[in-house]
Enzyme design. Sequence first.
Site, mmCIF file in Angstrom:
data_model
loop_
_atom_site.group_PDB
_atom_site.id
_atom_site.type_symbol
_atom_site.label_atom_id
_atom_site.label_comp_id
_atom_site.label_asym_id
_atom_site.label_seq_id
_atom_site.Cartn_x
_atom_site.Cartn_y
_atom_site.Cartn_z
ATOM 1 C CG ASN B 402 -2.065 0.993 1.098
ATOM 2 O OD1 ASN B 402 -1.930 1.992 0.398
ATOM 3 N ND2 ASN B 402 -3.167 0.753 1.769
ATOM 4 C CG ASP B 403 1.458 3.260 3.644
ATOM 5 O OD1 ASP B 403 0.409 3.759 3.195
ATOM 6 O OD2 ASP B 403 1.592 2.881 4.819
#
Lengths: 101, 477
Positions: B402-403
């Site tokens: 994700n990040d």
Amino acid sequence: MTGIVALYIFMLAAFTGYEIIAKVPVILHTPLMSGSNFVHGIVLVGAMVALGSAVTPLEKIIGFVGVLLAAGNAVGGYVVTERMLEMFKASGARKKTGGGH
Amino acid sequence: MEDVTQAPGLFTARLLIDVSYLLTAFLFIMGLKRMSSPVTARSGILWAGAGMLVATLVSFLYPGMSNYELIIAAIVVGSIVAWWSGKKVAMTDMPQMIALYNGMGGGAAAAIAAVELYRAAFANVAHAPVGHSAVVMSLAVVGGIIGAISFSGSLIAWAKLQGVINKTLRFGGQKFLNGALFLGSLAVGVIVVVHQGADPLHVSLIFGLALLFGVAMTLPIGGADMPVVISLYNALTGLAVAFEGFVMNNAAMIIAGTVVGSAGTLLTQLMAKAMNRSLANVLFSDFGSGGGGAATAVSGSMKPIEASDVGVMMAFASKVIVVPGYGMAVAQAQHKVWEMCQLLIDRGVTVKFAIHPVAGRMPGHMNVLLAEAGVPYDLIADLDEINAEFETADVALIIGANDVVNPVARTDKSSPIYGMPILNADKAKNVIVIKRGQGAGFSGIENALFFLDNTRMLYGDGQKAAAELVNAIKAAG
């Protein structure tokens, strides 16, 4: 061992540790952290001597806990490092045989 | 016992111990050196293990020792429990297990200090000081404090990663309290050094305050930063072991502890750098506290896609880059993902895995997890190698990451992750994100990648989604 000799050992060991890690590829960071975690399990020998010289019940209890924890550090650190590195060996071998296609 | 130590035979025992410790130090350093290359890594741990065995066995020969039954009992119990837990732990849980074993080492160093300091304290109360030099007393105190911090801090780190503690505790004046705990522990330590052990209460206070400090310091740190913290505690334990080595006049402990202390410090810096953060930032900032929500709102919508469509898309692609994250490992999807990739490779599709430096929970953790699934090295590329290749990729398959693929890190200065090097998955022609639900990532930051025009979301459990993709590719014919 005099103080100044101990300082020499300290300094040289510090440089050694730095040099060992400096050129390590990222893929080995986790196993290496685990491996160095195992290496400080050497605290076991100090804990053994501390418990071996314990006289009062309090010293014995603390010494016993110390040896218990140190043995956990050394053995646990070894097992998980070995398990991780085991897989690296396997994929290295596969790479060699798989190079053909 | 006393007269025996004078016997000439035991001079030999002392010599044997010293020579064996020298051998141990050699084996440790060579072992770590071998562990720093993938080719020799496997043998490295064997070298280090041999060193540990030699040191442990020879330490039974120490002159003037007693309590052998207690020593053996403690070693046997500690070893069996650690062996069992180490064999059983899943590869995904490795970071917290390392934290736990590391905490044990710190605790052991603190215990050594405690034995020495309590002995000095009781002797002082009985008006018969043991007569340690101020240097030895200081090293015992400092090593004890560091060991105690590493012990309680590592336990909290373990509890957080294991999910036992979910909350990050933060309140006003926290830094002040932490500072007070640490300085308080040091101040009492000074009293104990100056007064040759002072009294047992003061000694207890040193350890009590240091243990509390370890807890208080680790609680406010977010889960995403925990690997850096574990690495820091690893270095601290090494340092504590080295200090107690001075106290015990034990060269093996000094050398091994210092090597780990300096290597661990460097490793900690490398990890923090990979996350584009300074160590001070990790330890003292409020990253991930939810304040990031104020950052620029992301516009657009998430567009879902079916597995069958993704299967066709990949089957007829020429190049697919897989971006795995910790979520993939949690879902135990790495085997299915590799099966899927093998199908694609058999069809002539170029497949690569792109690994962010902090993918997984520690640098290199994702490589371990992929190696476990049988993915060969040459398909795995790190950030610097792969980033230029996304532009030529037909599909970037994000699974559980994700990040590390959030483009706001490049563009949005108000984002907490601004400046963090990311994988440029958004540059691929098509981006497929396998995700369980619509929530934000580990850091709580909304991911702009999910809202791009070329992005499609494949909702579902990682393993199930990967299995569906396998079937879809097979069906693509």
